[in-house]
Scaffold this motif. Structure first.
Motif, PDB file in Angstrom:
ATOM      1  N   ALA A  61      72.011 122.663 -22.130  1.00  0.00           N
ATOM      2  CA  ALA A  61      71.479 123.225 -20.887  1.00  0.00           C
ATOM      3  C   ALA A  61      70.890 124.610 -21.124  1.00  0.00           C
ATOM      4  O   ALA A  61      69.805 124.933 -20.618  1.00  0.00           O
ATOM      5  CB  ALA A  61      72.579 123.279 -19.826  1.00  0.00           C
ATOM      6  N   ILE A  74      69.397 124.279 -14.097  1.00  0.00           N
ATOM      7  CA  ILE A  74      69.521 122.922 -14.633  1.00  0.00           C
ATOM      8  C   ILE A  74      70.906 122.385 -14.316  1.00  0.00           C
ATOM      9  O   ILE A  74      71.874 123.156 -14.195  1.00  0.00           O
ATOM     10  CB  ILE A  74      69.279 122.915 -16.169  1.00  0.00           C
ATOM     11  CG1 ILE A  74      69.258 121.478 -16.724  1.00  0.00           C
ATOM     12  CG2 ILE A  74      70.327 123.759 -16.879  1.00  0.00           C
ATOM     13  CD1 ILE A  74      68.840 121.408 -18.185  1.00  0.00           C
ATOM     14  N   ILE A  76      73.370 118.728 -15.354  1.00  0.00           N
ATOM     15  CA  ILE A  76      73.463 117.488 -16.133  1.00  0.00           C
ATOM     16  C   ILE A  76      74.778 116.797 -15.778  1.00  0.00           C
ATOM     17  O   ILE A  76      75.829 117.446 -15.688  1.00  0.00           O
ATOM     18  CB  ILE A  76      73.436 117.779 -17.658  1.00  0.00           C
ATOM     19  CG1 ILE A  76      72.180 118.554 -18.049  1.00  0.00           C
ATOM     20  CG2 ILE A  76      73.533 116.481 -18.458  1.00  0.00           C
ATOM     21  CD1 ILE A  76      72.194 119.056 -19.499  1.00  0.00           C
ATOM     22  N   VAL A 304      69.600 114.277 -15.060  1.00  0.00           N
ATOM     23  CA  VAL A 304      69.219 115.669 -15.295  1.00  0.00           C
ATOM     24  C   VAL A 304      68.406 116.139 -14.098  1.00  0.00           C
ATOM     25  O   VAL A 304      67.465 115.464 -13.675  1.00  0.00           O
ATOM     26  CB  VAL A 304      68.380 115.823 -16.579  1.00  0.00           C
ATOM     27  CG1 VAL A 304      67.898 117.265 -16.745  1.00  0.00           C
ATOM     28  CG2 VAL A 304      69.169 115.380 -17.798  1.00  0.00           C
ATOM     29  N   ALA A 323      62.235 117.275 -17.150  1.00  0.00           N
ATOM     30  CA  ALA A 323      63.594 116.736 -17.196  1.00  0.00           C
ATOM     31  C   ALA A 323      63.765 115.567 -18.164  1.00  0.00           C
ATOM     32  O   ALA A 323      64.829 115.405 -18.761  1.00  0.00           O
ATOM     33  CB  ALA A 323      64.027 116.306 -15.795  1.00  0.00           C
ATOM     34  N   VAL A 326      64.892 116.284 -21.732  1.00  0.00           N
ATOM     35  CA  VAL A 326      66.303 116.692 -21.757  1.00  0.00           C
ATOM     36  C   VAL A 326      67.201 115.466 -21.642  1.00  0.00           C
ATOM     37  O   VAL A 326      68.248 115.376 -22.302  1.00  0.00           O
ATOM     38  CB  VAL A 326      66.593 117.697 -20.630  1.00  0.00           C
ATOM     39  CG1 VAL A 326      68.071 118.128 -20.667  1.00  0.00           C
ATOM     40  CG2 VAL A 326      65.689 118.908 -20.731  1.00  0.00           C
ATOM     41  N   LEU A 327      66.814 114.493 -20.803  1.00  0.00           N
ATOM     42  CA  LEU A 327      67.616 113.271 -20.654  1.00  0.00           C
ATOM     43  C   LEU A 327      67.773 112.555 -21.994  1.00  0.00           C
ATOM     44  O   LEU A 327      68.873 112.097 -22.341  1.00  0.00           O
ATOM     45  CB  LEU A 327      66.964 112.344 -19.634  1.00  0.00           C
ATOM     46  CG  LEU A 327      67.681 111.010 -19.416  1.00  0.00           C
ATOM     47  CD1 LEU A 327      69.025 111.212 -18.725  1.00  0.00           C
ATOM     48  CD2 LEU A 327      66.810 110.045 -18.596  1.00  0.00           C
ATOM     49  N   VAL A 330      70.203 114.342 -24.042  1.00  0.00           N
ATOM     50  CA  VAL A 330      71.566 114.078 -23.571  1.00  0.00           C
ATOM     51  C   VAL A 330      72.122 112.816 -24.238  1.00  0.00           C
ATOM     52  O   VAL A 330      73.243 112.822 -24.770  1.00  0.00           O
ATOM     53  CB  VAL A 330      71.591 113.921 -22.032  1.00  0.00           C
ATOM     54  CG1 VAL A 330      72.935 113.340 -21.580  1.00  0.00           C
ATOM     55  CG2 VAL A 330      71.338 115.256 -21.358  1.00  0.00           C
TER      56      VAL A 330
END
Length: 453
Positions: A61, A74, A76, A304, A323, A326-327, A330
């Motif tokens: 993050a 952000i 998550i 996210v 986003a 970032v997903l 993850v």
């Protein structure tokens, strides 16, 4: 004092005095601080969180916000959709009172979901026999009463497969399907998923399919957990050993859930992300206030959210650009490789459009029987409501579409019968109002009310 009080003996006190005194303070451990606040408030001591994963995602993050200004926040959330256990919950990049309002837990804040509800809309349409992934649907300018939605990019694709319409996140097809299934039914299914949506004004309209309501990141992850779980609601739990219970009613059928997952897993990944068939959907709320990405594989579901905690706009922020990368990061931190999605249920219909039953080949709303066919005749000239000056007592009339021969009537009296020409001439009787009607060979008709000067 401890020596005098008898707490320490002389040797232990001497050893303690020889130890160096720390010269600076060290930060107190603060893993999952927002969830810890919640646990303290509810007197909970055992959580379902995976400390290792939580630590990795808190670091992610912080990294994800580098170079993106001091106001962007952000959140998550990761869960196991086979058990409902929340494995990681990151409410902000840092638990402090900064420009990002880091003390605010953005996993529980009400935000607009943008296009991320569309998978449920499509799944419900599949369930109700209104569509199939290979069904054709028209993406053209359409008015739904006074509501005239536009696609996000302002463009229209014409006739397109349902599968592609969802992958491109087109608004017009989604609204057509929402109109067919009913906004109230969509809201009912959101609540069945365990969500607590908030609708401005209280009455849901077609716009809820495009994000016209308030939900939380936890709500959205819970919804996608249900989609990933074969359409069966999957209540999320964060207290270790607790049981949220199971609903007896599915959100959508296993077949419809598989259709949705198959479509979403066919989306191209963000640049530089692995092409691993993660089933995911992005969303961007009105005014670029919220950027979303939610996805799942055969075991885990994650969401996210990125935006400003104060609700201000983030110019240029899109879920797919901000986003989605970032997903995928993850999921790479959850495990080395994705858990495969389940195979199609026996009842799934995996065929081309031409092989579908005729009613499923092209989308037709519930009111299709009352809609005017596309090739039905139309009075092309003069248009309805026109004021026309006659030329020497004669009026030229024209018909568009329809099948010849045509019959024309003026105020109910025929003046051209069984003509194959698309243009006819009416002999007028002076100024006044007149109703023109035209009937084609299939018995379909059109009319126009005009004024003659």
């Amino acid at each position: 004092r401890m020596l005098l009080a008898g707490v320490l003996d002389k040797d232990l006190a001497q050893t303690a005095l020889s130890e160096p005194v720390p010269a600076q303070k060290h930060p107190f451990p603060a893993l999952a601080p927002h969830m810890a606040d919640r646990a303290v408030a509810e007197n909970v001591h055992q959580l379902t969180l995976d400390a290792t994963l939580q630590r990795k995602l808190e670091t992610l993050a912080k990294t994800a916000l580098q170079g993106k200004g001091d106001d962007l926040s952000i959140a998550i959330l990761v869960a196991d959709h086979t058990t409902g256990e929340i494995l990681a919950s990151v409410g902000s990049a840092a638990y402090r009172a900064d420009n990002r309002l880091g003390f605010v837990d953005m996993t529980r804040a009400l935000r607009s979901p943008g296009s991320t509800l569309k998978p449920l809309v499509y799944g419900m349409a599949f369930d109700q026999g209104l569509a199939h992934p290979e069904t054709l649907i028209d993406d053209v300018p359409t008015a739904f009463g006074s509501y005239v939605p536009q696609n996000f990019d302002g463009k229209f694709r014409g006739t397109i497969r349902i599968r592609r319409a969802l992958q491109l996140s087109l608004n017009i097809p989604a609204i057509k399907l929402t109109e067919a299934i009913g906004p109230a039914n969509l809201m009912s299914n959101l609540r069945r998923a365990g969500m607590n949506p908030v609708v401005p004004g209280g009455k849901p309209g077609l716009a809820i399919a495009l994000g016209g309501l308030g939900v939380t990141l936890t709500d959205m992850v819970q919804l996608y957990a249900g989609l990933a779980n074969g359409g069966k609601p999957c209540p999320l739990i964060w207290k270790n050993g607790s049981n949220a219970g199971q609903s007896d009613r599915n959100l959508i059928s296993p077949v419809a859930a598989w259709y949705v997952a198959d479509i979403l897993s066919g989306l191209a990944p963000p640049p530089n992300a692995p092409r691993n068939r993660l089933a995911y959907k992005t969303g961007t709320s009105y005014g670029h206030r919220d950027a979303w990405a939610l996805g799942f594989d055969g075991q885990h579901v994650a969401g996210v959210w990125m935006g400003r905690a104060d609700g201000a706009s983030v110019p240029g922020a899109f879920g797919g650009d901000l986003a989605a990368p970032v997903l995928f990061e993850v999921f790479s931190r959850i495990k080395p490789a994705l858990t495969p999605l389940p195979p199609p249920p026996p009842a799934a219909l995996t065929v081309s459009n031409a092989e579908l039953p005729q009613p499923l080949q092209r989308f037709r709303g519930r009111n299709a029987l009352f809609e005017k066919p596309k090739d039905a005749p139309t009075v092309a000239f003069p248009p309805d409501g026109a004021e026309v000056e006659t030329d020497g007592g004669f009026l030229v009339v024209k018909v568009r579409d329809g099948v010849a021969p045509f019959t024309w009537l003026a105020n109910g009296k025929p003046f051209a019968v069984a003509t194959y020409d698309r243009q006819s001439v009416l002999e007028t009787e002076g100024a006044g109002f007149i109703t023109l009607s035209v009937i084609d060979a299939k018995g379909r008709s059109a009319r126009a009310d005009i004024r003659l000067d």
